[in-house]
Design an enzyme around this catalytic site. Structure first.
Site, short mmCIF file in Angstrom:
data_model
loop_
_atom_site.label_atom_id
_atom_site.label_comp_id
_atom_site.label_asym_id
_atom_site.label_seq_id
_atom_site.Cartn_x
_atom_site.Cartn_y
_atom_site.Cartn_z
N ILE A 1 0.79 -1.14 -0.04
CA ILE A 1 0.03 -0.01 0.09
C ILE A 1 0.93 1.26 0.01
O ILE A 1 0.53 2.35 -0.58
CB ILE A 1 -0.81 0.00 1.36
N SER B 1 11.98 0.67 7.17
CA SER B 1 11.34 -0.49 6.61
C SER B 1 12.58 -1.51 6.95
O SER B 1 13.69 -1.08 6.56
CB SER B 1 10.83 -0.35 5.12
N ARG B 2 12.15 -2.63 7.26
CA ARG B 2 13.24 -3.63 7.45
C ARG B 2 13.72 -4.10 6.21
O ARG B 2 15.38 -4.34 6.48
CB ARG B 2 12.55 -4.91 8.11
N ASP C 1 -10.03 -7.46 6.94
CA ASP C 1 -9.19 -6.61 6.52
C ASP C 1 -9.94 -5.73 5.25
O ASP C 1 -9.74 -4.60 5.47
CB ASP C 1 -7.94 -7.35 6.20
N LYS D 1 -5.48 1.90 7.59
CA LYS D 1 -6.42 1.22 8.33
C LYS D 1 -6.04 -0.32 8.34
O LYS D 1 -5.17 -0.61 7.59
CB LYS D 1 -7.88 1.36 7.66
P1 NAP Z 1 2.53 -5.61 3.40
O1 NAP Z 1 2.75 -5.22 2.00
O2 NAP Z 1 2.45 -7.16 3.65
O3 NAP Z 1 3.00 -4.80 4.41
C1 NAP Z 1 3.85 -3.55 4.41
C2 NAP Z 1 5.16 -3.66 4.74
O4 NAP Z 1 5.14 -3.53 6.20
C3 NAP Z 1 5.96 -4.98 4.39
O5 NAP Z 1 6.29 -4.79 3.28
C4 NAP Z 1 7.09 -4.85 5.60
O6 NAP Z 1 7.97 -4.12 5.12
C5 NAP Z 1 6.39 -4.21 6.74
N1 NAP Z 1 6.18 -5.06 7.63
C6 NAP Z 1 5.41 -6.19 7.46
N2 NAP Z 1 5.53 -6.97 8.86
C7 NAP Z 1 6.20 -6.30 9.61
C8 NAP Z 1 6.49 -6.28 11.07
N3 NAP Z 1 6.17 -7.33 11.80
N4 NAP Z 1 7.08 -5.48 11.62
C9 NAP Z 1 7.70 -4.41 10.88
N5 NAP Z 1 7.37 -4.03 9.64
C10 NAP Z 1 6.60 -4.96 8.94
O7 NAP Z 1 0.87 -5.19 3.58
P2 NAP Z 1 0.07 -4.01 2.83
O8 NAP Z 1 -0.94 -4.53 1.76
O9 NAP Z 1 0.94 -2.86 2.39
O10 NAP Z 1 -1.01 -3.48 3.72
C11 NAP Z 1 -0.25 -2.88 5.17
C12 NAP Z 1 -1.50 -2.06 5.89
O11 NAP Z 1 -2.19 -1.33 4.91
C13 NAP Z 1 -2.54 -2.99 6.22
O12 NAP Z 1 -3.09 -2.30 7.49
C14 NAP Z 1 -3.56 -2.98 5.36
O13 NAP Z 1 -4.99 -3.33 5.72
C15 NAP Z 1 -3.70 -1.59 4.91
N6 NAP Z 1 -4.21 -1.48 3.46
C16 NAP Z 1 -3.64 -2.19 2.72
C17 NAP Z 1 -4.34 -2.26 1.38
C18 NAP Z 1 -3.92 -2.96 -0.18
O14 NAP Z 1 -4.39 -2.83 -1.20
N7 NAP Z 1 -2.81 -3.92 0.02
C19 NAP Z 1 -5.11 -0.83 0.73
C20 NAP Z 1 -5.59 -0.12 1.83
C21 NAP Z 1 -4.97 -0.47 3.15
P3 NAP Z 1 9.61 -4.50 5.54
O15 NAP Z 1 9.68 -6.01 5.38
O16 NAP Z 1 10.64 -3.72 4.40
O17 NAP Z 1 9.91 -3.97 6.96
#
Ligand code: NAP
Length: 309
Positions: free
Chosen positions: A15, A37-38, A169, A91
């Site tokens: 996101i 970011s890690r 989610d 969110k």
């Molecule tokens: P994601 O790509 O799986 O995670 C985002 C980043 O967070 C990961 O690439 C990782 O980066 C970091 N991360 C993951 N686990 C972690 C941990 N335990 N500690 C610290 N950093 C961590 O997820 P996403 O889809 O972007 O979603 C993230 C948030 O945005 C969620 O709350 C989701 O509900 C919301 N969201 C997502 C979307 C969508 O379409 N995907 C839309 C609207 C809102 P590093 O490995 O580099 O740390």
């Protein structure tokens, strides 16, 4: 818009790349100076592997935008608020209602802005729907929020772990619209949660709610749906059906399509964040998360076939 705030993004994943970075780049009210970011890095800014290192090295930072999964939201927001930063939360705003309320209190104590975003509330159909419904007699509300989890969440382990919400989610996006669009509060009366044998969170759920006038509000969330997504909310009124679809990109009222502005959910979120900071204000609405928490409280859990995580 005058002041430009120095901003960092934390948690550079799907996101952040799809929506946050382009929205920030297009907003003169923010200057992206760093990311934490890690594993990932953002080009042309200073990068750190965690928020502690970011805060220690960037004393000039005004604000952070937290885009990691919800299980780490609280710890990251706590660190940022204690360091005097304004904080924007993706969110859901946290893994529990109590931690979000604690963050709101902390932000107030530090005189900083906390913005718990609900991007779906900025979908083009939501405000026209809310305005039309404000003076209508509502008979029933039916939410269908269904998609293929393997298409929309490939490789995301965190959604199946406690605090990851499972099908809530995406479902919480529908609840964020419902709680904004309907004229009265919604309360949960019962739920069924379909939980794969190898997961901690549901792959599907049905929610039975009422509004404070007793109008039924039923929601069906399902991640086993496809290939075409169904992101729809029907509101039956004595003046006809209001049908919001495509997640809020389309609106039909009593059979007539309503002309809508182009979609700009994330640009609107950053405009709102800027306004909140400039006005010393906050925006923290826990109602969508509280409905999900109530579903976990009141819901009947049904075990379904393993997902294969
Ligand atoms: P994601 O790509 O799986 O995670 C985002 C980043 O967070 C990961 O690439 C990782 O980066 C970091 N991360 C993951 N686990 C972690 C941990 N335990 N500690 C610290 N950093 C961590 O997820 P996403 O889809 O972007 O979603 C993230 C948030 O945005 C969620 O709350 C989701 O509900 C919301 N969201 C997502 C979307 C969508 O379409 N995907 C839309 C609207 C809102 P590093 O490995 O580099 O740390």
């Amino acid at each position: 818009m005058n002041a430009s705030y120095a901003l960092a993004v934390v948690g550079v994943g799907k996101i952040a790349r799809d929506q946050h970075l382009p929205a920030i780049a297009a907003n003169p009210g923010f200057t992206l100076v760093a990311a934490a970011s890690r594993n990932a890095q953002v080009e042309s800014v200073r990068n750190y592997t965690d928020i502690g290192a970011l805060l220690a090295a960037e004393p000039g930072l005004d604000a952070v935008s937290l885009c990691a999964p919800p299980q780490v939201r609280y710890a990251q927001a706590l660190a940022a608020l204690r360091d005097g930063k304004h904080v924007m939360l993706e969110k859901p705003p946290g893994a529990s209602v109590s931690e979000v309320e604690a963050l709101r209190d902390l932000a107030r104590a530090h005189g900083r802005t906390l913005f718990a975003t609900w991007h779906s509330r900025y979908a083009s159909a939501v405000e026209p729907a809310r305005a039309w419904l404000a003076t209508r007699t509502i008979r029933a509300v039916h939410v269908r929020w269904k998609e293929d989890v393997r298409r929309w969440h490939p490789g995301q382990q965190w959604i199946w772990e406690p605090g990851g919400l499972g099908v809530f989610d995406p479902g919480i996006n529908a609840l964020s619209i419902v709680t904004r669009m309907l004229p009265r509060e919604v309360l949960l009366r019962g739920a069924t949660l379909h939980v794969p044998a190898d997961c901690s969170t549901p792959i599907a759920a049905e929610l039975d709610c009422i509004d404070t006038d007793g109008v039924p509000v039923r929601a069906e969330f399902d991640w086993r749906h496809g290939p075409v997504e169904q992101w729809e909310i029907d509101v039956e009124t004595t003046d006809g059906l209001l049908a919001l679809s495509e997640g809020g990109k389309r609106l039909v009222i009593a059979g007539e399509p309503v002309a809508l502005a182009p979609e700009r959910e994330y640009p609107a979120l950053y405009e709102r964040f800027h306004w909140l900071i400039a006005h010393g204000a906050e925006d923290v609405d826990v109602r969508p998360l509280r409905l999900v928490a109530d579903a976990f409280l009141l819901g009947r859990h049904v075990e379904v076939e393993p997902f294969g995580v």
